[in-house]
Write a protein that holds these residues in place. Structure first.
Motif, PDB file in Angstrom:
ATOM      1  N   PHE A 124     -66.318 -84.368  -1.483  1.00 53.45           N
ATOM      2  CA  PHE A 124     -66.082 -83.084  -2.147  1.00 53.45           C
ATOM      3  C   PHE A 124     -64.915 -82.344  -1.504  1.00 53.45           C
ATOM      4  O   PHE A 124     -64.007 -81.873  -2.181  1.00 53.45           O
ATOM      5  N   VAL A 125     -64.942 -82.260  -0.176  1.00 48.75           N
ATOM      6  CA  VAL A 125     -63.922 -81.488   0.540  1.00 48.75           C
ATOM      7  C   VAL A 125     -62.564 -82.186   0.507  1.00 48.75           C
ATOM      8  O   VAL A 125     -61.548 -81.569   0.170  1.00 48.75           O
ATOM      9  N   LEU A 126     -62.561 -83.462   0.851  1.00 48.09           N
ATOM     10  CA  LEU A 126     -61.284 -84.181   0.896  1.00 48.09           C
ATOM     11  C   LEU A 126     -60.663 -84.331  -0.484  1.00 48.09           C
ATOM     12  O   LEU A 126     -59.443 -84.331  -0.624  1.00 48.09           O
ATOM     13  N   GLY A 127     -61.505 -84.417  -1.504  1.00 45.23           N
ATOM     14  CA  GLY A 127     -61.005 -84.506  -2.873  1.00 45.23           C
ATOM     15  C   GLY A 127     -60.696 -83.155  -3.475  1.00 45.23           C
ATOM     16  O   GLY A 127     -60.267 -83.077  -4.628  1.00 45.23           O
ATOM     17  N   ARG A 128     -60.907 -82.109  -2.684  1.00 42.28           N
ATOM     18  CA  ARG A 128     -60.665 -80.723  -3.118  1.00 42.28           C
ATOM     19  C   ARG A 128     -61.328 -80.469  -4.469  1.00 42.28           C
ATOM     20  O   ARG A 128     -60.771 -79.877  -5.383  1.00 42.28           O
ATOM     21  N   ARG A 129     -62.561 -80.942  -4.580  1.00 43.21           N
ATOM     22  CA  ARG A 129     -63.320 -80.870  -5.830  1.00 43.21           C
ATOM     23  C   ARG A 129     -63.585 -79.433  -6.276  1.00 43.21           C
ATOM     24  O   ARG A 129     -63.727 -79.192  -7.469  1.00 43.21           O
ATOM     25  N   HIS A 130     -63.663 -78.513  -5.314  1.00 43.82           N
ATOM     26  CA  HIS A 130     -63.946 -77.131  -5.708  1.00 43.82           C
ATOM     27  C   HIS A 130     -62.828 -76.528  -6.564  1.00 43.82           C
ATOM     28  O   HIS A 130     -63.028 -75.519  -7.225  1.00 43.82           O
ATOM     29  N   LEU A 131     -61.690 -77.171  -6.565  1.00 46.17           N
ATOM     30  CA  LEU A 131     -60.585 -76.672  -7.392  1.00 46.17           C
ATOM     31  C   LEU A 131     -60.743 -77.080  -8.851  1.00 46.17           C
ATOM     32  O   LEU A 131     -60.087 -76.517  -9.722  1.00 46.17           O
ATOM     33  N   VAL A 132     -61.607 -78.076  -9.106  1.00 44.93           N
ATOM     34  CA  VAL A 132     -61.825 -78.561 -10.467  1.00 44.93           C
ATOM     35  C   VAL A 132     -63.329 -78.727 -10.712  1.00 44.93           C
ATOM     36  O   VAL A 132     -63.815 -79.807 -10.993  1.00 44.93           O
ATOM     37  N   MET A 179     -67.449 -85.498 -12.341  1.00 43.24           N
ATOM     38  CA  MET A 179     -67.651 -86.072 -11.009  1.00 43.24           C
ATOM     39  C   MET A 179     -67.961 -84.981  -9.984  1.00 43.24           C
ATOM     40  O   MET A 179     -68.758 -85.195  -9.076  1.00 43.24           O
ATOM     41  N   THR A 180     -67.355 -83.827 -10.138  1.00 42.15           N
ATOM     42  CA  THR A 180     -67.625 -82.711  -9.237  1.00 42.15           C
ATOM     43  C   THR A 180     -69.053 -82.225  -9.420  1.00 42.15           C
ATOM     44  O   THR A 180     -69.770 -81.980  -8.448  1.00 42.15           O
ATOM     45  N   ARG A 181     -69.477 -82.111 -10.650  1.00 38.06           N
ATOM     46  CA  ARG A 181     -70.848 -81.675 -10.930  1.00 38.06           C
ATOM     47  C   ARG A 181     -71.865 -82.712 -10.438  1.00 38.06           C
ATOM     48  O   ARG A 181     -72.906 -82.366  -9.902  1.00 38.06           O
ATOM     49  N   LEU A 182     -71.538 -83.966 -10.626  1.00 31.38           N
ATOM     50  CA  LEU A 182     -72.413 -85.029 -10.138  1.00 31.38           C
ATOM     51  C   LEU A 182     -72.524 -84.971  -8.614  1.00 31.38           C
ATOM     52  O   LEU A 182     -73.608 -85.127  -8.044  1.00 31.38           O
ATOM     53  N   SER A 183     -71.413 -84.702  -7.954  1.00 31.47           N
ATOM     54  CA  SER A 183     -71.399 -84.583  -6.502  1.00 31.47           C
ATOM     55  C   SER A 183     -72.274 -83.411  -6.047  1.00 31.47           C
ATOM     56  O   SER A 183     -73.028 -83.528  -5.076  1.00 31.47           O
ATOM     57  N   ALA A 184     -72.198 -82.298  -6.746  1.00 31.55           N
ATOM     58  CA  ALA A 184     -73.016 -81.128  -6.399  1.00 31.55           C
ATOM     59  C   ALA A 184     -74.494 -81.419  -6.610  1.00 31.55           C
ATOM     60  O   ALA A 184     -75.340 -81.073  -5.763  1.00 31.55           O
ATOM     61  N   ALA A 185     -74.826 -82.063  -7.720  1.00 33.90           N
ATOM     62  CA  ALA A 185     -76.230 -82.400  -7.989  1.00 33.90           C
ATOM     63  C   ALA A 185     -76.747 -83.404  -6.962  1.00 33.90           C
ATOM     64  O   ALA A 185     -77.886 -83.276  -6.472  1.00 33.90           O
ATOM     65  N   ALA A 186     -75.928 -84.382  -6.604  1.00 35.83           N
ATOM     66  CA  ALA A 186     -76.329 -85.363  -5.588  1.00 35.83           C
ATOM     67  C   ALA A 186     -76.544 -84.683  -4.244  1.00 35.83           C
ATOM     68  O   ALA A 186     -77.490 -85.013  -3.515  1.00 35.83           O
ATOM     69  N   SER A 187     -75.707 -83.731  -3.916  1.00 34.13           N
ATOM     70  CA  SER A 187     -75.847 -82.994  -2.669  1.00 34.13           C
ATOM     71  C   SER A 187     -77.207 -82.299  -2.594  1.00 34.13           C
ATOM     72  O   SER A 187     -77.910 -82.390  -1.583  1.00 34.13           O
ATOM     73  N   ILE A 188     -77.568 -81.614  -3.655  1.00 34.25           N
ATOM     74  CA  ILE A 188     -78.868 -80.933  -3.692  1.00 34.25           C
ATOM     75  C   ILE A 188     -79.988 -81.951  -3.474  1.00 34.25           C
ATOM     76  O   ILE A 188     -80.893 -81.732  -2.660  1.00 34.25           O
ATOM     77  N   LEU A 189     -79.920 -83.055  -4.184  1.00 31.33           N
ATOM     78  CA  LEU A 189     -80.952 -84.086  -4.065  1.00 31.33           C
ATOM     79  C   LEU A 189     -81.018 -84.660  -2.647  1.00 31.33           C
ATOM     80  O   LEU A 189     -82.101 -84.761  -2.066  1.00 31.33           O
ATOM     81  N   PHE A 190     -79.869 -85.031  -2.083  1.00 31.20           N
ATOM     82  CA  PHE A 190     -79.846 -85.626  -0.744  1.00 31.20           C
ATOM     83  C   PHE A 190     -80.427 -84.679   0.311  1.00 31.20           C
ATOM     84  O   PHE A 190     -81.212 -85.093   1.159  1.00 31.20           O
ATOM     85  N   TRP A 191     -80.031 -83.394   0.267  1.00 30.56           N
ATOM     86  CA  TRP A 191     -80.507 -82.462   1.286  1.00 30.56           C
ATOM     87  C   TRP A 191     -81.993 -82.169   1.140  1.00 30.56           C
ATOM     88  O   TRP A 191     -82.715 -82.099   2.137  1.00 30.56           O
ATOM     89  N   ILE A 192     -82.471 -82.031  -0.078  1.00 30.27           N
ATOM     90  CA  ILE A 192     -83.905 -81.784  -0.268  1.00 30.27           C
ATOM     91  C   ILE A 192     -84.707 -83.001   0.190  1.00 30.27           C
ATOM     92  O   ILE A 192     -85.722 -82.855   0.889  1.00 30.27           O
ATOM     93  N   LEU A 193     -84.273 -84.191  -0.165  1.00 30.20           N
ATOM     94  CA  LEU A 193     -84.979 -85.397   0.271  1.00 30.20           C
ATOM     95  C   LEU A 193     -84.929 -85.551   1.796  1.00 30.20           C
ATOM     96  O   LEU A 193     -85.910 -85.997   2.411  1.00 30.20           O
ATOM     97  N   GLU A 221     -65.127 -78.069 -13.085  1.00 32.90           N
ATOM     98  CA  GLU A 221     -65.536 -78.432 -14.444  1.00 32.90           C
ATOM     99  C   GLU A 221     -65.650 -79.940 -14.628  1.00 32.90           C
ATOM    100  O   GLU A 221     -66.258 -80.400 -15.593  1.00 32.90           O
ATOM    101  N   ARG A 222     -65.078 -80.715 -13.744  1.00 32.05           N
ATOM    102  CA  ARG A 222     -65.107 -82.173 -13.885  1.00 32.05           C
ATOM    103  C   ARG A 222     -66.520 -82.717 -13.687  1.00 32.05           C
ATOM    104  O   ARG A 222     -67.276 -82.247 -12.846  1.00 32.05           O
TER     105      ARG A 222
END
Length: 152
Positions: A111-119, A124-138, A121-122
């Motif tokens: 997320f950070v290296l790809g500067r995903r927060h700048l886009v 892949m960015t949304r998938l990364s955010a959803a995966a993050s939530i899942l990984f941390w909760i698990l 709406e993509r």
């Protein structure tokens, strides 16, 4: 190697002192709370929640909290590990927790290296955010389960 870790003066101190281990454990839990909460808040913002706060501002405020909390969590986690390293290394739930944290951190790096927060709406960015939530909760669930499952 595990025996060397277990025989460290600090590990012995944590085992002997009535207050040291509970304090380190509490700091570990508190730092995980700050880390997971700040990360999930950033992810929710990426996913479209809290639109009244610009995404860049939310990340600028929350990322330093997450990084600081991660540093405390890693330090306190290493201290807790030092008390019984051979039991943790043989615990599949502990290893699962470490794997989930690894996935969460790799995802954050993506997320950070790809500067995903700048886009945001993509897809892949949304998938990364959803995966993050899942990984941390698990990872939190796995951390709690260490004491109850998979002991060696």
């Amino acid at each position: 190697m595990l025996e060397t870790i277990e025989n460290l003066a600090l590990a012995n101190y944590l085992r002997r002192d009535i207050f040291a281990y509970p304090i380190v454990n509490a700091l570990h839990i508190l730092s995980l709370g700050v880390l997971v909460t700040s990360t999930i808040l950033m992810d929710i913002r990426v996913l479209g929640g809290g639109r009244q706060i610009p995404l860049g501002v939310a990340i600028a405020v929350l990322r330093p909290l997450a990084i600081g909390a991660l540093a405390v969590a890693v330090t306190t986690g290493a201290l807790l590990f030092s008390v019984q390293p051979s039991q943790y290394v043989g615990n599949p739930v502990f290893l699962t927790k470490l794997g989930l944290i690894g996935l969460a951190l790799a995802n954050a790096g993506f997320f950070v290296l790809g500067r995903r927060h700048l886009v945001a709406e993509r897809a892949m960015t949304r998938l990364s955010a959803a995966a993050s939530i899942l990984f941390w909760i698990l990872a939190v669930f796995a951390g709690r389960a260490i004491a109850f499952f998979g002991g060696s």
